[in-house]
Design a protein around this motif. Sequence first.
Motif, PDB file in Angstrom:
ATOM      1  N   PHE A   1       0.848  -1.191   0.000  1.00  0.00           N
ATOM      2  CA  PHE A   1       0.000   0.000   0.000  1.00  0.00           C
ATOM      3  C   PHE A   1       0.888   1.247   0.000  1.00  0.00           C
ATOM      4  O   PHE A   1       1.120   1.847   1.053  1.00  0.00           O
ATOM      5  N   PRO A   2       1.431   1.641  -1.150  1.00  0.00           N
ATOM      6  CA  PRO A   2       2.395   2.737  -1.205  1.00  0.00           C
ATOM      7  C   PRO A   2       1.830   4.093  -0.798  1.00  0.00           C
ATOM      8  O   PRO A   2       2.591   4.990  -0.458  1.00  0.00           O
ATOM      9  N   CYS A   3       0.517   4.264  -0.777  1.00  0.00           N
ATOM     10  CA  CYS A   3      -0.056   5.560  -0.419  1.00  0.00           C
ATOM     11  C   CYS A   3      -0.261   5.704   1.094  1.00  0.00           C
ATOM     12  O   CYS A   3      -0.797   6.706   1.543  1.00  0.00           O
ATOM     13  N   MET A   4       0.176   4.733   1.877  1.00  0.00           N
ATOM     14  CA  MET A   4       0.007   4.789   3.319  1.00  0.00           C
ATOM     15  C   MET A   4       0.819   5.946   3.900  1.00  0.00           C
ATOM     16  O   MET A   4       1.991   6.112   3.584  1.00  0.00           O
ATOM     17  N   SER A   5       0.214   6.722   4.770  1.00  0.00           N
ATOM     18  CA  SER A   5       0.904   7.872   5.345  1.00  0.00           C
ATOM     19  C   SER A   5       1.757   7.453   6.535  1.00  0.00           C
ATOM     20  O   SER A   5       1.636   6.346   7.059  1.00  0.00           O
ATOM     21  N   GLY A   6       2.611   8.345   6.977  1.00  0.00           N
ATOM     22  CA  GLY A   6       3.479   8.091   8.120  1.00  0.00           C
ATOM     23  C   GLY A   6       2.709   7.868   9.401  1.00  0.00           C
ATOM     24  O   GLY A   6       3.164   7.155  10.294  1.00  0.00           O
ATOM     25  N   VAL A   7       1.530   8.462   9.524  1.00  0.00           N
ATOM     26  CA  VAL A   7       0.708   8.275  10.725  1.00  0.00           C
ATOM     27  C   VAL A   7       0.293   6.817  10.836  1.00  0.00           C
ATOM     28  O   VAL A   7       0.391   6.209  11.905  1.00  0.00           O
ATOM     29  N   TYR A   8      -0.144   6.238   9.746  1.00  0.00           N
ATOM     30  CA  TYR A   8      -0.536   4.832   9.767  1.00  0.00           C
ATOM     31  C   TYR A   8       0.665   3.933  10.015  1.00  0.00           C
ATOM     32  O   TYR A   8       0.548   2.898  10.652  1.00  0.00           O
ATOM     33  N   GLU A   9       1.816   4.332   9.507  1.00  0.00           N
ATOM     34  CA  GLU A   9       3.038   3.557   9.745  1.00  0.00           C
ATOM     35  C   GLU A   9       3.348   3.520  11.236  1.00  0.00           C
ATOM     36  O   GLU A   9       3.694   2.470  11.772  1.00  0.00           O
ATOM     37  N   GLN A  10       3.197   4.649  11.930  1.00  0.00           N
ATOM     38  CA  GLN A  10       3.433   4.686  13.373  1.00  0.00           C
ATOM     39  C   GLN A  10       2.429   3.803  14.106  1.00  0.00           C
ATOM     40  O   GLN A  10       2.801   3.078  15.028  1.00  0.00           O
ATOM     41  N   ASP A  11       1.173   3.852  13.704  1.00  0.00           N
ATOM     42  CA  ASP A  11       0.148   3.002  14.318  1.00  0.00           C
ATOM     43  C   ASP A  11       0.485   1.538  14.122  1.00  0.00           C
ATOM     44  O   ASP A  11       0.338   0.722  15.034  1.00  0.00           O
ATOM     45  N   LEU A  12       0.932   1.193  12.942  1.00  0.00           N
ATOM     46  CA  LEU A  12       1.286  -0.185  12.641  1.00  0.00           C
ATOM     47  C   LEU A  12       2.478  -0.633  13.496  1.00  0.00           C
ATOM     48  O   LEU A  12       2.482  -1.715  14.049  1.00  0.00           O
ATOM     49  N   ARG A  13       3.465   0.237  13.621  1.00  0.00           N
ATOM     50  CA  ARG A  13       4.658  -0.084  14.417  1.00  0.00           C
ATOM     51  C   ARG A  13       4.257  -0.335  15.879  1.00  0.00           C
ATOM     52  O   ARG A  13       4.757  -1.262  16.519  1.00  0.00           O
TER      53      ARG A  13
END
Length: 46
Positions: A31-43
């Motif tokens: 999902f290349p359009c994922m924002s950094g906010v979602y990346e932090q949530d995922l982490r």
Amino acid sequence: MNTNGKYVLLYQYLQGDMAVDDKIRQVKETFPCMSGVYEQDLRISL
């Protein structure tokens, strides 16, 4: 591949024994359009 297929593959990757950074990289590739906010949530959730 449609989005549902991507979710199934993603679920399989996240259930494996990969390192968190590898899992996040896989999500970003899927999902290349994922924002950094979602990346932090995922982490945090992994």
